[in-house]
Design an enzyme around this catalytic site. Structure first.
Site, mmCIF file in Angstrom:
data_model
loop_
_atom_site.group_PDB
_atom_site.id
_atom_site.type_symbol
_atom_site.label_atom_id
_atom_site.label_comp_id
_atom_site.label_asym_id
_atom_site.label_seq_id
_atom_site.Cartn_x
_atom_site.Cartn_y
_atom_site.Cartn_z
ATOM 1 N N ILE A 26 0.788 -1.180 0.006
ATOM 2 C CA ILE A 26 -0.377 -0.035 0.176
ATOM 3 C C ILE A 26 1.073 1.506 0.059
ATOM 4 O O ILE A 26 1.930 1.805 0.633
ATOM 5 C CB ILE A 26 -1.054 -0.233 1.325
ATOM 6 C CG1 ILE A 26 -1.899 -1.361 1.186
ATOM 7 C CG2 ILE A 26 -2.609 1.206 1.317
ATOM 8 C CD1 ILE A 26 -2.521 -1.651 2.215
ATOM 9 N N CYS A 27 0.719 2.017 -0.699
ATOM 10 C CA CYS A 27 1.573 3.748 -1.370
ATOM 11 C C CYS A 27 3.365 2.982 -1.165
ATOM 12 O O CYS A 27 3.760 2.384 -1.950
ATOM 13 C CB CYS A 27 0.548 4.149 -0.486
ATOM 14 S SG CYS A 27 1.260 5.977 -0.330
ATOM 15 N N GLU A 28 3.921 4.039 -0.499
ATOM 16 C CA GLU A 28 5.290 2.930 -0.341
ATOM 17 C C GLU A 28 5.364 2.323 0.234
ATOM 18 O O GLU A 28 6.277 1.230 -0.204
ATOM 19 C CB GLU A 28 5.177 4.300 0.761
ATOM 20 C CG GLU A 28 7.482 4.591 1.117
ATOM 21 C CD GLU A 28 7.625 5.580 2.751
ATOM 22 O OE1 GLU A 28 9.000 5.501 2.505
ATOM 23 O OE2 GLU A 28 6.627 5.242 3.650
#
Length: 366
Positions: A147-149
């Protein structure tokens, strides 16, 4: 009574809002911090190293997908966004689909973690977690859900350690950090533009002086990206919900998650801002971890890439760039309505997110 003039209508609305505030004040006076519970889905601690913990979620349905799935969130925020409350929880929804779900919790890094790099998080902490999951379950490979980073971390891991990754699922993950330049939507990519405008020496000065990128600093940056929205939610939005306990709790849980933004370890933050946001090394094939360049062409396992159409933090083009670089012959993109956070907490998009991930995993299980 019929309202004869706009002023009468104004007075009526004003009176209704006063009543709402009075009711809301009574509700707020009875709510304590412990009542605003986030990340409550039951899980078992499997391993702790330094501040990093590996959990396995307790099953709530008969297993339908055999391959374990490890959720990897980023260091910018807390994983609790994916488990905000029972009816808005990606975690609970995937468990209800019969998925064996695991989680890495990075904890609350501080100055003591100032020297940790992305190399450490990918080649040490994630690698150790994957090895432990394989040992516990008897599987040779697992699915990574980034998720994201955290999606950048799992992409790097999949490229450098493909023998342990069966599937790669990415959500709101930036791959080309400069793809926003050609995005026609003007409201997207403010974060990218701002970070690119920073002097490299200013980033170094902050990291050298503080040892971290403070969570409060990043919170203020995100708020400034949507200033009117950040202001309006404390008056217009709050007045609309303050007299409804369920809606008020939804509001408070989101605020609690926003306020729980951890400090980002300094050395890893320097790589994140310098190497990725400013120099865009990942898409160029120049990003190196532990002395090895991350080759996106080496990511040959099945890939599911989910992004939000209205994401102003990670514009869709920044995520979609993976499709042109990955070496996988089984690559799927799924655009969903919503924004960066709304993809996980919005009732409109959450059902679609869970169903798409679960169906995709089921089709590739065995």
């Amino acid at each position: 009574m019929a309202m004869d003039t706009p002023f009468d209508e104004f007075l009526k609305e004003w009176s209704d809002n006063i009543d709402k505030v009075r009711t809301g004040a009574g509700l707020l006076s009875k709510i304590r911090d412990a009542d605003v519970d986030v990340g409550t889905t039951p899980k078992t601690l499997i391993e702790r190293r330094d501040k990093v913990e590996l959990f396995r979620y307790d099953p709530i349905a008969e297993r339908s997908v055999d391959t374990p799935v490890l959720i990897v969130y980023g260091l910018i925020g807390r994983y609790t966004m994916a488990d905000l409350q029972p009816d808005r929880s990606l975690v609970r929804s995937l468990l209800a689909k019969g998925i064996d779900l695991w989680l890495i919790d990075w904890g609350q890094p501080g100055r003591g973690e100032r020297w940790l790099t992305i190399d450490d998080y990918v080649d040490d902490y994630i690698d150790e977690a994957v090895e432990r999951i394989c040992a516990e379950t008897g599987h040779e490979k697992i699915t990574l859900l980034g998720i994201c980073e955290g999606g950048v971390f799992t992409t790097c891991y999949a490229a450098l350690h493909p023998r342990r990754v069966k599937n790669l699922v990415l959500t709101i993950t930036p791959i080309d950090f400069h793809a926003d330049v050609d995005d026609p939507a003007l409201h997207r990519g403010f974060l990218n533009v701002w970070i690119r405008s920073l002097e490299a020496s200013d980033i170094d000065l902050m990291v050298d002086a503080l040892g971290v990128i403070p969570g409060e600093f990043m919170s203020s940056v995100f708020s400034l990206m949507t200033p009117m929205r950040s202001i309006a939610k404390y008056n217009v939005d709050l007045i609309d919900t303050v007299d409804d306990r369920d809606k008020l709790m939804n509001f408070l849980r989101m605020e609690k998650w926003l306020a729980d933004r951890p400090d980002h370890p300094g050395s890893a933050g320097r790589q994140w801002l310098h190497d990725l946001y400013q120099e865009n090394k990942l898409i160029k094939g120049e990003f190196a971890l532990s002395g090895r360049k991350v080759d996106l062409g080496a990511v040959k396992m099945p890939i599911l890439n989910v992004f939000a159409l209205d994401d102003h933090i990670v514009p869709p083009n920044c995520s979609k760039a993976l499709g042109q670089k990955a070496g996988s012959k089984d690559y799927t993109e799924i655009p969903l309505p919503g924004g960066h956070v709304g993809l996980f907490v919005s009732s409109r998009s959450q059902g679609g997110l869970t169903k798409n991930i679960a169906d995709w995993l089921t089709a590739r299980d065995g």
